[in-house]
Design a protein around this motif. Sequence first.
Motif, short mmCIF file in Angstrom:
data_model
loop_
_atom_site.label_atom_id
_atom_site.label_comp_id
_atom_site.label_asym_id
_atom_site.label_seq_id
_atom_site.Cartn_x
_atom_site.Cartn_y
_atom_site.Cartn_z
N UNK A 54 0.84 -1.20 0.00
CA UNK A 54 0.00 0.00 0.00
C UNK A 54 0.87 1.25 0.00
N UNK A 55 1.94 1.26 0.80
CA UNK A 55 2.88 2.39 0.79
C UNK A 55 3.46 2.59 -0.60
N UNK A 67 -0.82 7.34 8.02
CA UNK A 67 -1.68 6.28 8.55
C UNK A 67 -3.07 6.38 7.95
N UNK A 68 -3.61 7.59 7.87
CA UNK A 68 -4.95 7.78 7.31
C UNK A 68 -5.01 7.38 5.84
N UNK A 69 -3.98 7.77 5.08
CA UNK A 69 -3.96 7.42 3.65
C UNK A 69 -3.88 5.91 3.46
N UNK A 70 -3.08 5.23 4.27
CA UNK A 70 -2.95 3.77 4.17
C UNK A 70 -4.28 3.11 4.53
N UNK A 71 -4.93 3.58 5.59
CA UNK A 71 -6.21 2.98 6.01
C UNK A 71 -7.32 3.22 4.99
N UNK A 72 -7.29 4.35 4.28
CA UNK A 72 -8.34 4.67 3.30
C UNK A 72 -8.06 4.09 1.91
N UNK A 73 -6.88 3.56 1.69
CA UNK A 73 -6.50 3.07 0.37
C UNK A 73 -7.43 1.94 -0.08
#
Length: 111
Positions: A54-55, A67-73
């Motif tokens: 994901x990163x 963290x937010x971008x990874x969780x929303x991906x």
Amino acid sequence: MADAADTVMVRPRPRKARGQERPVYLDNPDLDRVTIMLVGLMAEVSALRDRLDTHEALAEVGQVATTDAVERYVLDPDRREARDRRRDAMLDRVLRVLYEERDATPAPTAG
């Protein structure tokens, strides 16, 4: 100061279901425990690999991997398929010896 009515009693969770024993898969219970630990570690490695992927996906489109971008991906179908293939390949590599042993064991005969 809180009174006794405000105190919440928390009971510890049972470690296993009542009346049920841990299933035995192999002849040696120590091997069962090691196998259970191994599968748990494989799950952790797989989850870490998915987060790393994901990163990488976020970096490819120029986004910061917060963290937010990874969780929303949201995975696209091609990336999901690649993750599934990678996970299956890891399972095949790590559990190969168990698969070979299972496949070499003759099936029980009905009768």
